[in-house]
Design a protein around this motif. Structure first.
Motif, PDB file in Angstrom:
ATOM      1  N   GLU A  98       0.842  -1.196   0.000  1.00  0.00           N
ATOM      2  CA  GLU A  98       0.000   0.000   0.000  1.00  0.00           C
ATOM      3  C   GLU A  98       0.878   1.247   0.000  1.00  0.00           C
ATOM      4  N   GLU A  99       0.626   2.143  -0.983  1.00  0.00           N
ATOM      5  CA  GLU A  99       1.448   3.340  -1.128  1.00  0.00           C
ATOM      6  C   GLU A  99       1.353   4.252   0.087  1.00  0.00           C
ATOM      7  N   ASP A 100       0.181   4.291   0.725  1.00  0.00           N
ATOM      8  CA  ASP A 100       0.003   5.193   1.867  1.00  0.00           C
ATOM      9  C   ASP A 100       0.190   4.485   3.207  1.00  0.00           C
ATOM     10  N   GLY A 101       0.539   3.174   3.164  1.00  0.00           N
ATOM     11  CA  GLY A 101       0.811   2.447   4.398  1.00  0.00           C
ATOM     12  C   GLY A 101      -0.404   1.884   5.101  1.00  0.00           C
ATOM     13  N   TYR A 102      -1.580   1.904   4.441  1.00  0.00           N
ATOM     14  CA  TYR A 102      -2.798   1.408   5.082  1.00  0.00           C
ATOM     15  C   TYR A 102      -3.574   0.484   4.138  1.00  0.00           C
ATOM     16  N   ASP A 103      -4.118  -0.597   4.695  1.00  0.00           N
ATOM     17  CA  ASP A 103      -5.042  -1.472   3.985  1.00  0.00           C
ATOM     18  C   ASP A 103      -6.465  -0.992   4.212  1.00  0.00           C
ATOM     19  N   ASP A 104      -7.311  -1.185   3.187  1.00  0.00           N
ATOM     20  CA  ASP A 104      -8.749  -0.953   3.352  1.00  0.00           C
ATOM     21  C   ASP A 104      -9.386  -2.198   3.951  1.00  0.00           C
ATOM     22  N   VAL A 105     -10.419  -2.015   4.761  1.00  0.00           N
ATOM     23  CA  VAL A 105     -11.117  -3.150   5.377  1.00  0.00           C
ATOM     24  C   VAL A 105     -12.621  -2.911   5.317  1.00  0.00           C
ATOM     25  N   ILE A 106     -13.388  -3.997   5.407  1.00  0.00           N
ATOM     26  CA  ILE A 106     -14.829  -3.915   5.604  1.00  0.00           C
ATOM     27  C   ILE A 106     -15.168  -4.566   6.942  1.00  0.00           C
ATOM     28  N   TYR A 107     -16.287  -4.144   7.525  1.00  0.00           N
ATOM     29  CA  TYR A 107     -16.678  -4.617   8.846  1.00  0.00           C
ATOM     30  C   TYR A 107     -17.904  -5.534   8.753  1.00  0.00           C
ATOM     31  N   PRO A 108     -17.749  -6.818   9.057  1.00  0.00           N
ATOM     32  CA  PRO A 108     -18.914  -7.713   9.151  1.00  0.00           C
ATOM     33  C   PRO A 108     -19.793  -7.294  10.325  1.00  0.00           C
ATOM     34  N   VAL A 109     -20.958  -7.894  10.422  1.00  0.00           N
ATOM     35  CA  VAL A 109     -21.866  -7.537  11.513  1.00  0.00           C
ATOM     36  C   VAL A 109     -21.268  -7.915  12.867  1.00  0.00           C
ATOM     37  N   ASP A 110     -20.412  -8.944  12.901  1.00  0.00           N
ATOM     38  CA  ASP A 110     -19.801  -9.390  14.157  1.00  0.00           C
ATOM     39  C   ASP A 110     -18.349  -8.946  14.287  1.00  0.00           C
ATOM     40  N   TYR A 111     -18.021  -7.790  13.721  1.00  0.00           N
ATOM     41  CA  TYR A 111     -16.628  -7.341  13.708  1.00  0.00           C
ATOM     42  C   TYR A 111     -16.051  -7.149  15.108  1.00  0.00           C
ATOM     43  N   ARG A 112     -16.904  -6.837  16.089  1.00  0.00           N
ATOM     44  CA  ARG A 112     -16.395  -6.603  17.444  1.00  0.00           C
ATOM     45  C   ARG A 112     -15.800  -7.882  18.048  1.00  0.00           C
ATOM     46  N   VAL A 113     -16.259  -9.020  17.563  1.00  0.00           N
ATOM     47  CA  VAL A 113     -15.761 -10.309  18.045  1.00  0.00           C
ATOM     48  C   VAL A 113     -14.815 -10.950  17.033  1.00  0.00           C
ATOM     49  N   ALA A 114     -15.246 -10.969  15.762  1.00  0.00           N
ATOM     50  CA  ALA A 114     -14.501 -11.702  14.731  1.00  0.00           C
ATOM     51  C   ALA A 114     -13.465 -10.843  14.013  1.00  0.00           C
ATOM     52  N   GLY A 115     -13.576  -9.514  14.118  1.00  0.00           N
ATOM     53  CA  GLY A 115     -12.644  -8.634  13.429  1.00  0.00           C
ATOM     54  C   GLY A 115     -13.091  -8.273  12.027  1.00  0.00           C
ATOM     55  N   HIS A 116     -12.282  -7.462  11.357  1.00  0.00           N
ATOM     56  CA  HIS A 116     -12.625  -6.983  10.022  1.00  0.00           C
ATOM     57  C   HIS A 116     -12.089  -7.934   8.943  1.00  0.00           C
ATOM     58  N   ILE A 117     -12.393  -7.602   7.682  1.00  0.00           N
ATOM     59  CA  ILE A 117     -11.880  -8.343   6.533  1.00  0.00           C
ATOM     60  C   ILE A 117     -11.021  -7.383   5.721  1.00  0.00           C
ATOM     61  N   VAL A 118      -9.759  -7.762   5.476  1.00  0.00           N
ATOM     62  CA  VAL A 118      -8.780  -6.879   4.846  1.00  0.00           C
ATOM     63  C   VAL A 118      -8.811  -7.035   3.326  1.00  0.00           C
ATOM     64  N   ASP A 119      -8.470  -5.951   2.622  1.00  0.00           N
ATOM     65  CA  ASP A 119      -8.482  -5.965   1.162  1.00  0.00           C
ATOM     66  C   ASP A 119      -7.599  -7.059   0.574  1.00  0.00           C
ATOM     67  N   ASP A 120      -6.443  -7.336   1.209  1.00  0.00           N
ATOM     68  CA  ASP A 120      -5.559  -8.401   0.705  1.00  0.00           C
ATOM     69  C   ASP A 120      -6.273  -9.753   0.662  1.00  0.00           C
ATOM     70  N   GLU A 121      -7.045 -10.055   1.702  1.00  0.00           N
ATOM     71  CA  GLU A 121      -7.754 -11.328   1.761  1.00  0.00           C
ATOM     72  C   GLU A 121      -8.850 -11.392   0.714  1.00  0.00           C
ATOM     73  N   MET A 122      -9.579 -10.283   0.533  1.00  0.00           N
ATOM     74  CA  MET A 122     -10.631 -10.266  -0.485  1.00  0.00           C
ATOM     75  C   MET A 122     -10.049 -10.426  -1.880  1.00  0.00           C
ATOM     76  N   HIS A 123      -8.885  -9.817  -2.126  1.00  0.00           N
ATOM     77  CA  HIS A 123      -8.219  -9.983  -3.416  1.00  0.00           C
ATOM     78  C   HIS A 123      -7.817 -11.442  -3.634  1.00  0.00           C
ATOM     79  N   ASP A 124      -7.244 -12.058  -2.609  1.00  0.00           N
ATOM     80  CA  ASP A 124      -6.789 -13.443  -2.736  1.00  0.00           C
ATOM     81  C   ASP A 124      -7.949 -14.395  -2.996  1.00  0.00           C
TER      82      ASP A 124
END
Length: 362
Positions: A164-190
């Motif tokens: 990442e040119e700016d040093g940050y990944d984009d993420v999306i938040y599932p409904v249970d993100y407080r427990v399970a965490g977010h989903i990162v752009d790298d994983e969605m790409h893969d």
């Protein structure tokens, strides 16, 4: 996605400027110096060269979208949570109708995840979203038309793999993100981009905050059809201005954050760009419309009598008004729907260098 950016952390902004000439959407008609817009042409079917710094031995292929159609639609209102939204479930309902009535997607070929459903497999938890993403691309073939639409919260997290040119990944938040965490752009790409064969289309619509590069697609285009490239000198000037402003307000935390962000861009910007182009250019035909730049929020708003996400509404509205638009025309049509009403700037990105004057198909 929210007007108030309830859970999206504040991050240091980055700026991109055009560096390569794009295709011009004009043809000479009539007398000299008389110009008129040309009609969009359908995508070519032969293999295309990448160019623009991509691996020299790679080729890609456009999809004519005549094969099987599958769609994954995710809408999260975060019901009962402090960061609740109002329009995301409506976005999915409207997108489902639009795809079925206007683009031939069958109901049985859609997976719909919303947080108002009783069936636990249809709730947009992190596990269900990841499972559905694998389903979407499973068995994909040339000229298939796959689509993912996400309407919900998005954010940013420090980049750990240096792409990442700016040093940050984009993420999306599932409904249970407080427990399970977010989903990162790298994983969605893969999951959704890397496995696709040449000629398979994935259309992605991300109506969420900080979603500009939510699928890590290397090629981002301006409203003039010009391929954007990082301008580290311009970003340094913006960072300096931000630091001075923070110092004047006594905001020492922002000064530190700005310094860290500038250091990452100064040391990693060019190498991160090269790494992204070399590793995430794809032979498939992946196109994404996002609700905002990586540094912006996306609005949860009220349109046509109901709560909606601004990008989801504008995307459907633009294509209903004119179904036969080029990629560049569609980007500008979406932007014009939101112009003057919202600060967000929808983005167009692709897994390969894109002729932006081709007819948008899906």
């Amino acid at each position: 996605m929210t007007q108030f950016d309830l859970i999206c952390p504040n991050q240091i902004g980055s700026s991109l400027v055009g560096a390569h000439p794009g295709f011009q959407n004009f043809s000479l008609l009539g007398p000299a110096h008389s110009w008129a817009p040309s009609l969009p042409r359908r995508p070519p079917q032969e293999a295309q060269h990448f160019g623009h710094g991509a691996p020299s031995n790679y080729r890609f292929q456009y999809s004519d979208c005549t094969g099987r159609r599958k769609a994954l639609l995710i809408g999260i209102n975060y019901i009962g949570q402090p960061s609740k939204l109002l329009g995301c479930i409506n976005d999915v309902s409207n997108m489902s109708v639009f795809l079925h009535e206007k683009h031939g997607y069958r109901r049985e070929d859609m997976v719909i995840l919303t947080d108002d459903q009783k069936n636990q497999l249809s709730v947009p938890t992190k596990a269900n979203i990841l499972r559905a993403m694998h389903w979407l691309v499973e068995g994909a073939r040339p000229n298939d038309s796959l689509l993912i639409h996400f309407s919900g919260h998005g954010g940013r997290t420090p980049d750990l793999d240096g792409d990442e040119e700016d040093g940050y990944d984009d993420v999306i938040y599932p409904v249970d993100y407080r427990v399970a965490g977010h989903i990162v752009d790298d994983e969605m790409h893969d999951i959704m981009v890397r496995p696709l064969p040449p000629g398979a289309r994935l259309t992605a619509i991300f109506d969420s905050c900080h979603s500009g590069t939510a699928l890590d697609l290397p090629y981002v285009y301006s409203t003039q059809g010009i391929l954007k490239e990082p301008n580290l000198a311009k970003e340094a000037a913006l960072d300096l201005f931000t630091a001075i402003d923070s110092y004047g307000r006594g905001d020492l935390g922002s000064i530190a954050q700005t310094a860290i962000g500038f250091f990452k861009k100064a040391t990693n910007g060019d190498s991160a760009r090269q790494r992204t182009v070399m590793t995430k250019t794809s032979p498939a035909d992946v196109v994404m419309f996002s609700g905002s730049k990586d540094t912006q929020t996306s609005a949860d708003t009220f349109k046509d009598g109901q709560a909606r996400g601004a990008l989801s509404w504008a995307f459907i509205k633009a294509l209903k008004n004119n179904p036969n638009q080029s990629y560049l025309q569609l980007l500008n049509s979406i932007r014009s729907q939101l112009d003057g009403k919202y600060t967000q700037k929808p983005q167009l990105s692709c897994s390969h260098p894109l002729d932006v004057n081709l007819l948008f198909v899906m």
